[in-house]
Design a protein around this motif. Structure first.
Motif, PDB file in Angstrom:
ATOM      1  N   LEU A 109      -5.559   0.992   2.220  1.00  0.00           N
ATOM      2  CA  LEU A 109      -4.407   1.460   3.782  1.00  0.00           C
ATOM      3  C   LEU A 109      -4.726   0.305   4.627  1.00  0.00           C
ATOM      4  N   GLU A 110      -5.535  -1.280   4.329  1.00  0.00           N
ATOM      5  CA  GLU A 110      -5.198  -2.242   5.434  1.00  0.00           C
ATOM      6  C   GLU A 110      -3.722  -2.832   5.562  1.00  0.00           C
ATOM      7  N   GLU A 111      -3.068  -2.531   3.712  1.00  0.00           N
ATOM      8  CA  GLU A 111      -1.890  -3.654   3.628  1.00  0.00           C
ATOM      9  C   GLU A 111      -0.900  -2.688   3.857  1.00  0.00           C
ATOM     10  N   CYS A 112      -1.132  -1.464   3.848  1.00  0.00           N
ATOM     11  CA  CYS A 112      -0.209  -0.131   4.072  1.00  0.00           C
ATOM     12  C   CYS A 112       0.104   0.014   5.917  1.00  0.00           C
ATOM     13  N   GLU A 113      -0.460  -0.578   6.672  1.00  0.00           N
ATOM     14  CA  GLU A 113      -0.813  -0.597   8.167  1.00  0.00           C
ATOM     15  C   GLU A 113      -0.790  -2.047   8.320  1.00  0.00           C
ATOM     16  N   LYS A 114      -0.819  -3.554   7.894  1.00  0.00           N
ATOM     17  CA  LYS A 114      -0.366  -4.058   7.701  1.00  0.00           C
ATOM     18  C   LYS A 114       1.577  -4.831   8.087  1.00  0.00           C
ATOM     19  N   THR A 115       2.310  -3.757   7.101  1.00  0.00           N
ATOM     20  CA  THR A 115       3.024  -3.970   6.660  1.00  0.00           C
ATOM     21  C   THR A 115       4.126  -3.448   7.504  1.00  0.00           C
ATOM     22  N   SER A 116       3.114  -1.997   7.881  1.00  0.00           N
ATOM     23  CA  SER A 116       3.835  -1.215   9.130  1.00  0.00           C
ATOM     24  C   SER A 116       3.876  -1.969  10.560  1.00  0.00           C
ATOM     25  N   ARG A 117       3.074  -2.732  10.458  1.00  0.00           N
ATOM     26  CA  ARG A 117       3.818  -3.148  12.118  1.00  0.00           C
ATOM     27  C   ARG A 117       4.230  -4.269  11.880  1.00  0.00           C
ATOM     28  N   TYR A 118       4.738  -5.075  10.429  1.00  0.00           N
ATOM     29  CA  TYR A 118       5.878  -6.152  11.014  1.00  0.00           C
ATOM     30  C   TYR A 118       7.017  -6.158  10.485  1.00  0.00           C
ATOM     31  N   LEU A 119       7.120  -4.182   9.673  1.00  0.00           N
ATOM     32  CA  LEU A 119       8.306  -4.610   9.340  1.00  0.00           C
ATOM     33  C   LEU A 119       8.637  -2.614  11.099  1.00  0.00           C
ATOM     34  N   SER A 120       8.026  -3.039  11.377  1.00  0.00           N
ATOM     35  CA  SER A 120       7.767  -2.350  13.156  1.00  0.00           C
ATOM     36  C   SER A 120       8.165  -3.007  14.020  1.00  0.00           C
ATOM     37  N   GLU A 121       8.188  -4.013  14.698  1.00  0.00           N
ATOM     38  CA  GLU A 121       8.633  -5.284  14.676  1.00  0.00           C
ATOM     39  C   GLU A 121      10.099  -6.067  14.738  1.00  0.00           C
ATOM     40  N   ILE A 122       9.684  -5.729  13.024  1.00  0.00           N
ATOM     41  CA  ILE A 122      11.221  -6.474  13.246  1.00  0.00           C
ATOM     42  C   ILE A 122      12.356  -5.268  13.589  1.00  0.00           C
ATOM     43  N   LEU A 123      12.384  -4.025  12.984  1.00  0.00           N
ATOM     44  CA  LEU A 123      13.033  -3.291  13.221  1.00  0.00           C
ATOM     45  C   LEU A 123      13.228  -3.083  14.883  1.00  0.00           C
ATOM     46  N   ASP A 124      12.114  -3.059  16.019  1.00  0.00           N
ATOM     47  CA  ASP A 124      12.530  -3.014  17.069  1.00  0.00           C
ATOM     48  C   ASP A 124      13.462  -4.248  18.091  1.00  0.00           C
ATOM     49  N   ASP A 125      13.103  -5.435  17.135  1.00  0.00           N
ATOM     50  CA  ASP A 125      14.289  -6.036  17.071  1.00  0.00           C
ATOM     51  C   ASP A 125      15.552  -5.855  17.485  1.00  0.00           C
ATOM     52  N   ILE A 126      15.541  -5.512  16.284  1.00  0.00           N
ATOM     53  CA  ILE A 126      17.119  -5.896  15.610  1.00  0.00           C
ATOM     54  C   ILE A 126      18.059  -4.210  16.634  1.00  0.00           C
ATOM     55  N   ASP A 127      17.085  -2.511  16.915  1.00  0.00           N
ATOM     56  CA  ASP A 127      17.618  -2.138  17.292  1.00  0.00           C
ATOM     57  C   ASP A 127      19.300  -1.378  16.860  1.00  0.00           C
ATOM     58  N   LEU A 128      18.987  -1.143  15.219  1.00  0.00           N
ATOM     59  CA  LEU A 128      19.769  -1.122  14.677  1.00  0.00           C
ATOM     60  C   LEU A 128      20.197   0.460  13.703  1.00  0.00           C
ATOM     61  N   LEU A 129      19.328   1.517  14.601  1.00  0.00           N
ATOM     62  CA  LEU A 129      19.501   2.850  14.791  1.00  0.00           C
ATOM     63  C   LEU A 129      19.780   3.486  15.879  1.00  0.00           C
ATOM     64  N   GLU A 130      20.771   4.914  16.132  1.00  0.00           N
ATOM     65  CA  GLU A 130      20.537   4.620  17.321  1.00  0.00           C
ATOM     66  C   GLU A 130      19.802   6.433  17.123  1.00  0.00           C
ATOM     67  N   GLN A 131      19.412   7.001  16.290  1.00  0.00           N
ATOM     68  CA  GLN A 131      18.676   8.178  16.074  1.00  0.00           C
ATOM     69  C   GLN A 131      17.135   7.206  16.430  1.00  0.00           C
ATOM     70  N   ASN A 132      16.042   8.719  16.885  1.00  0.00           N
ATOM     71  CA  ASN A 132      14.400   7.973  16.635  1.00  0.00           C
ATOM     72  C   ASN A 132      14.302   8.564  15.220  1.00  0.00           C
ATOM     73  N   TYR A 133      12.810   8.310  15.205  1.00  0.00           N
ATOM     74  CA  TYR A 133      13.102   8.476  13.168  1.00  0.00           C
ATOM     75  C   TYR A 133      11.246   8.239  13.202  1.00  0.00           C
ATOM     76  N   PHE A 134      11.040   8.663  11.757  1.00  0.00           N
ATOM     77  CA  PHE A 134       9.729   8.258  12.033  1.00  0.00           C
ATOM     78  C   PHE A 134       9.065   7.036  10.591  1.00  0.00           C
ATOM     79  N   LEU A 135       8.748   6.158  10.951  1.00  0.00           N
ATOM     80  CA  LEU A 135       8.645   5.184   9.621  1.00  0.00           C
ATOM     81  C   LEU A 135       7.024   5.443   9.213  1.00  0.00           C
ATOM     82  N   GLU A 136       6.765   5.451   7.942  1.00  0.00           N
ATOM     83  CA  GLU A 136       6.196   5.710   7.559  1.00  0.00           C
ATOM     84  C   GLU A 136       5.735   4.811   5.935  1.00  0.00           C
TER      85      GLU A 136
END
Length: 205
Positions: A95-122
């Motif tokens: 679970l900790e590795e999933c959470e760590k990966t999620s936080r890392y990826l989320s920050e990158i996607l926030d910076d890129i702002d690639l997608l126009e639509q709302n979405y859930f990251l799992e």
């Protein structure tokens, strides 16, 4: 940016970290085919960016990317990222590795702002009965039981199960034992990868 924990277990029982990303939406009138083409391009771009963004991070943490899905279900979009241990002998991701990966990826996607639509990251483990998609997946689980569904029948069967005996560039070799109570039958199937519609690991308690 709003963050929610997803309470429903995903595959292997790991509670998935979910982030709901609020992205600016801009709508334009366009032909239907253009809209569909844009969706397909977005899916490909997202998958490529996720793969590139996580490659070094996962390797440094003795993990690997199993699969990426960007799908629309009802009115919601889901970006599902499946990660696994590089060495299967080390078990599944925590679970900790999933959470760590999620936080890392989320920050990158926030910076890129690639997608126009709302979405859930799992972010989660691919599970015990995971789908085998790439050559690496089949090679990693040589000696393990799998079930294969075929596009066209092989020896009159469109569904096969057995132990992965070997893997080549184009084929997967399965070893199957059947017992009808009277005779034990041993069979070997050679399946072309291009004929495989879907392949999953089989898990027995």
């Amino acid at each position: 940016l709003c963050e929610y924990p997803l309470k429903t277990p995903w595959h292997s029982g790991i509670i998935v970290t979910v982030k709901y990303l609020m992205c600016k939406q801009e709508w334009a009138v366009c032909p239907l085919f253009s809209f569909m083409e844009k969706e397909e391009m977005a899916k490909k771009n997202v998958k490529n960016i996720v793969e590139e963004s996580l490659e070094i991070f996962l390797k440094e943490n003795q993990m690997e990317l199993w699969n990426v899905e960007f799908v629309k279900e009802s009115r919601d979009w889901f970006l599902r990222v499946f990660i696994d241990k590089i060495d299967k002998e080390h078990g599944s991701v925590s679970l900790e590795e999933c959470e760590k990966t999620s936080r890392y990826l989320s920050e990158i996607l926030d910076d890129i702002d690639l997608l126009e639509q709302n979405y859930f990251l799992e972010v989660s483990s691919p599970g015990l009965e995971r789908e085998l998609i790439t050559d690496r997946h089949f090679e990693k689980f040589v000696g393990s039981p799998i079930e294969i569904k075929l596009y066209k029948a092989l020896d009159g069967k469109k569904k096969l199960s057995g132990i992965i005996k070997g893997v080549t560039e184009d084929e997967v070799e399965l070893f199957h034992i059947s017992d009808d109570g009277e005779t034990i039958k041993k069979e070997t199937y050679t399946v072309r990868k291009s004929d495989i519609a879907k392949a999953n690991l089989m898990f027995f308690m």
